[in-house]
Design an enzyme around this catalytic site. Structure first.
Site, PDB file in Angstrom:
ATOM      1  N   HIS A 165       0.972  -1.179  -0.051  1.00 46.34           N
ATOM      2  CA  HIS A 165       0.032  -0.158  -0.120  1.00 46.34           C
ATOM      3  C   HIS A 165       1.052   1.331  -0.213  1.00 46.34           C
ATOM      4  O   HIS A 165       2.126   1.246   0.276  1.00 46.34           O
ATOM      5  CB  HIS A 165      -0.875  -0.029   1.441  1.00 46.34           C
ATOM      6  CG  HIS A 165      -0.216   0.173   2.579  1.00 46.34           C
ATOM      7  ND1 HIS A 165       0.364  -0.817   3.072  1.00 46.34           N
ATOM      8  CD2 HIS A 165       0.293   1.455   3.306  1.00 46.34           C
ATOM      9  CE1 HIS A 165       1.069  -0.546   4.260  1.00 46.34           C
ATOM     10  NE2 HIS A 165       0.873   0.994   4.296  1.00 46.34           N
TER      11      HIS A 165
ATOM     12  N   ASP B 186       0.725   5.339   1.827  1.00 44.85           N
ATOM     13  CA  ASP B 186       0.301   5.822   2.823  1.00 44.85           C
ATOM     14  C   ASP B 186      -0.660   7.188   2.383  1.00 44.85           C
ATOM     15  O   ASP B 186      -0.136   7.558   1.263  1.00 44.85           O
ATOM     16  CB  ASP B 186       1.026   6.316   4.056  1.00 44.85           C
ATOM     17  CG  ASP B 186       1.646   5.060   4.637  1.00 44.85           C
ATOM     18  OD1 ASP B 186       1.030   4.145   4.672  1.00 44.85           O
ATOM     19  OD2 ASP B 186       2.635   5.264   5.394  1.00 44.85           O
TER      20      ASP B 186
ATOM     21  N   HIS C  71       4.726   0.052  -0.073  1.00 39.47           N
ATOM     22  CA  HIS C  71       5.226  -0.781   1.169  1.00 39.47           C
ATOM     23  C   HIS C  71       4.341  -1.815   1.453  1.00 39.47           C
ATOM     24  O   HIS C  71       3.346  -1.874   1.453  1.00 39.47           O
ATOM     25  CB  HIS C  71       6.072   0.227   1.798  1.00 39.47           C
ATOM     26  CG  HIS C  71       5.143   1.038   2.644  1.00 39.47           C
ATOM     27  ND1 HIS C  71       4.628   2.047   2.046  1.00 39.47           N
ATOM     28  CD2 HIS C  71       4.743   0.952   4.012  1.00 39.47           C
ATOM     29  CE1 HIS C  71       3.674   2.689   2.781  1.00 39.47           C
ATOM     30  NE2 HIS C  71       3.629   2.076   3.879  1.00 39.47           N
TER      31      HIS C  71
ATOM     32  N   ARG D 233       6.984  -8.795  15.521  1.00 37.87           N
ATOM     33  CA  ARG D 233       7.510  -7.552  14.931  1.00 37.87           C
ATOM     34  C   ARG D 233       6.481  -6.410  15.648  1.00 37.87           C
ATOM     35  O   ARG D 233       5.283  -6.765  15.507  1.00 37.87           O
ATOM     36  CB  ARG D 233       7.609  -7.564  13.455  1.00 37.87           C
ATOM     37  CG  ARG D 233       8.106  -6.193  12.825  1.00 37.87           C
ATOM     38  CD  ARG D 233       8.463  -6.390  11.552  1.00 37.87           C
ATOM     39  NE  ARG D 233       9.234  -5.285  11.127  1.00 37.87           N
ATOM     40  CZ  ARG D 233       8.430  -4.182  10.710  1.00 37.87           C
ATOM     41  NH1 ARG D 233       7.090  -4.347  10.592  1.00 37.87           N
ATOM     42  NH2 ARG D 233       8.959  -3.020  10.436  1.00 37.87           N
TER      43      ARG D 233
HETATM   44  C1  LIG Z   1      -5.398   8.376   9.103  1.00 34.67           C
HETATM   45  C2  LIG Z   1      -5.076   7.165   8.771  1.00 34.67           C
HETATM   46  C3  LIG Z   1      -4.285   6.912   7.452  1.00 34.67           C
HETATM   47  C4  LIG Z   1      -4.417   5.293   7.294  1.00 34.67           C
HETATM   48  C5  LIG Z   1      -6.001   5.069   7.897  1.00 34.67           C
HETATM   49  C6  LIG Z   1      -6.158   6.135   8.790  1.00 34.67           C
HETATM   50  O1  LIG Z   1      -7.457   6.292   9.411  1.00 34.67           O
HETATM   51  C7  LIG Z   1      -5.452   5.279  10.043  1.00 34.67           C
HETATM   52  C8  LIG Z   1      -4.669   4.036   9.630  1.00 34.67           C
HETATM   53  C9  LIG Z   1      -3.718   4.616   8.523  1.00 34.67           C
HETATM   54  C10 LIG Z   1      -3.538   3.255   7.835  1.00 34.67           C
HETATM   55  C11 LIG Z   1      -2.115   2.615   8.436  1.00 34.67           C
HETATM   56  C12 LIG Z   1      -1.912   1.409   7.343  1.00 34.67           C
HETATM   57  C13 LIG Z   1      -2.071   1.646   6.146  1.00 34.67           C
HETATM   58  C14 LIG Z   1      -3.138   2.286   5.743  1.00 34.67           C
HETATM   59  C15 LIG Z   1      -3.399   2.503   4.000  1.00 34.67           C
HETATM   60  C16 LIG Z   1      -4.468   1.854   6.218  1.00 34.67           C
HETATM   61  O2  LIG Z   1      -5.050   0.853   5.829  1.00 34.67           O
HETATM   62  O3  LIG Z   1      -4.562   2.278   7.511  1.00 34.67           O
HETATM   63  C17 LIG Z   1      -3.108   3.764   6.461  1.00 34.67           C
HETATM   64  C18 LIG Z   1      -4.329   4.820   6.240  1.00 34.67           C
HETATM   65  C19 LIG Z   1      -3.739   5.731   5.165  1.00 34.67           C
HETATM   66  O4  LIG Z   1      -2.581   6.246   5.057  1.00 34.67           O
HETATM   67  O5  LIG Z   1      -4.539   5.920   4.139  1.00 34.67           O
HETATM   68  O1  LIG Z   2       5.139  -2.242   9.891  1.00 34.68           O
HETATM   69  C1  LIG Z   2       5.708  -1.458   9.108  1.00 34.68           C
HETATM   70  O2  LIG Z   2       6.684  -1.513   9.124  1.00 34.68           O
HETATM   71  C2  LIG Z   2       5.078  -0.785   8.030  1.00 34.68           C
HETATM   72  C3  LIG Z   2       3.448  -0.282   8.668  1.00 34.68           C
HETATM   73  C4  LIG Z   2       2.890   0.692   7.838  1.00 34.68           C
HETATM   74  O3  LIG Z   2       3.038   0.830   6.494  1.00 34.68           O
HETATM   75  C5  LIG Z   2       1.963   1.638   8.242  1.00 34.68           C
HETATM   76  O4  LIG Z   2       1.403   1.369   9.452  1.00 34.68           O
HETATM   77  O5  LIG Z   2       1.338   2.213   7.312  1.00 34.68           O
HETATM   78 FE   LIG Z   3       2.247   2.357   5.574  1.00 37.49          FE
END
Ligand SMILES: C=C1C[C@]23C[C@@]1(O)CC[C@H]2[C@@]12CCC[C@@](C)(C(=O)O1)[C@H]2[C@@H]3C(=O)O
Ligand SMILES: O=C(O)CCC(=O)C(=O)O
Ligand SMILES: [Fe+2]
Length: 371
Positions: free
Chosen positions: A228, A230, A285, A295
């Site tokens: 994914h 961010d 990533h 982890r």
């Molecule tokens: C603010 C946010 C970004 C995020 C979605 C969230 O509400 C909180 C979790 C974040 C995260 C972390 C893992 C990868 C990701 C794509 C997800 O599903 O939850 C990111 C979201 C994002 O950056 O879009």
């Molecule tokens: O666990 C990790 O190293 C990556 C986590 C991550 O990509 C995320 O929280 O958006």
């Molecule tokens: Fe991430």
């Protein structure tokens, strides 16, 4: 921030699977966790320097240049000598261990509901995949007080304090990184309305996202966190001493990002990719798991204030450099991401004509599998 919560209320993420107690899955990988399709990207040659995520010493006088270079070529770098006290990492790791070690029924007292950001659960991106990920997570937006009260009726204040200190340090570091990253693009703080007079970026929104990847009986067939990007401007990630994070490098394949004691991983998110008019890639990533070690990671997801619109900076747009994206707020973008996942950037794209000046990596593809 209320506005980010609103985005989720408008686009609830329903995860169709029950929560799992990983302690009871330690002997055999259930079929629901087996990602059987072959990897769609090769692994990079680990012996080449070209395939090592840049490590940048923030005290190096050349750090500003190195950061610009790393952002452009990789969209990610590791940061050392950043000034964040080591004790904050040991404290936040202690909190992670305490939280994820709680019995499932206790963690579920703080479960994230489909229309909320904060709480315990599976990775929000799980809904886009037919298989489950070998991980659990906990997200904090605003104060964690009410959630921590559920998790630790006695000790909540201690953990709230740890989160407060950690977030304060990340906020300061994120602002410093914003100044450096923007400067590397030739953008001054005056060009960014919400930067504030000294580039403090005080109105920024952020979420703290804790990840746990338990040891796995069949790691080659499992996926910790699927590929994914961010949605953020920047993400600052602390990882414990267990490897697993990988980034996709253009033309090379998956490259491991090894843990560095006291180091932080900084990656560009979709909003900074937009602001840079495609110049800095929002790096794809993922996280792989292993047979022996649990982890943990803690991601500080950093974005602009509630309704601030992000668009390609005008200094990066001009003849021969078309504006690639329409403007979008983080709030709106989270809604788009919740719907389109890895195709979200395409959904806000307005121009497909890319000339040689841009190093745009199109990663709008969510079919990533492990074999
Ligand atoms: C603010 C946010 C970004 C995020 C979605 C969230 O509400 C909180 C979790 C974040 C995260 C972390 C893992 C990868 C990701 C794509 C997800 O599903 O939850 C990111 C979201 C994002 O950056 O879009
Ligand atoms: O666990 C990790 O190293 C990556 C986590 C991550 O990509 C995320 O929280 O958006
Ligand atoms: Fe991430």
């Amino acid at each position: 921030m209320p506005s980010l919560s609103e985005a989720f209320r408008a686009h609830p993420v329903y995860l169709h699977h029950k929560h799992s107690d990983f302690n009871s899955l330690q002997h055999k990988l259930p079929d629901s966790y087996a990602w059987t399709q072959p990897d769609s990207h090769a692994y990079a040659d680990t012996n080449s320097d070209n395939n090592t995520v840049p490590v940048i010493d923030l005290k190096d006088p050349n750090a500003p240049n190195l950061i610009g270079h790393a952002c452009r070529r990789w969209g990610v770098f590791q940061l050392v000598n950043h000034g964040v006290p080591f004790t904050l990492f040991t404290d936040i790791q202690r909190a992670c261990l305490a939280l994820f070690s709680l019995p499932l029924h206790q963690k579920l007292k703080a479960a994230r509901s489909p229309d909320a950001v904060s709480g315990y659960g599976r990775a929000p991106i799980s809904s886009f995949f037919p298989k489950l990920m070998w991980s659990e997570c906990f997200t904090i937006l605003d104060s964690p007080h009410h959630l921590f009260l559920q998790l630790w009726p006695q000790d909540h204040a201690k953990y709230s304090e740890i989160v407060k200190d950690y977030e304060a340090a990340m906020k300061e570091l994120a602002a410093k990184l914003m100044r450096l990253v923007l400067a590397s693009l030739g953008i001054s703080k005056e060009d960014v309305k919400w930067a504030g007079p000294r580039g403090e970026f005080n109105g920024a929104c952020a979420a703290l996202h804790w990840n746990s990847y338990p040891s796995c009986p069949d790691p080659d067939r499992a996926m910790g966190l699927a590929a994914h990007t961010d949605s953020t401007l920047l993400t600052i990630l602390h990882q414990n001493n267990v490897s697993g994070l990988q980034v996709l490098k253009d033309g090379e394949g998956w490259v491991a990002v090894p843990p560095l004691s006291g180091g932080l991983v900084v990656n560009i998110g979709d909003l900074l990719h937009i602001l840079s008019n495609g110049l800095y890639p929002s790096v794809l990533h993922r996280v792989r798991v292993n047979r022996s070690w649990q982890r943990f990671s803690v991601a500080y997801l950093y974005g602009p204030p509630r309704n601030v619109e992000v668009s390609p900076n005008e200094k990066l747009v001009g003849p021969g450099r078309p504006c690639l994206y329409r403007s979008v707020s983080w709030k709106e973008y989270l809604g788009i991401k919740a719907k389109h996942f890895n195709k979200a950037l395409s959904a806000v794209r307005i121009s497909s004509s890319i000339n040689g000046l841009f190093d745009v990596k199109e990663v709008q593809n969510n079919d990533f599998h492990v074999g």
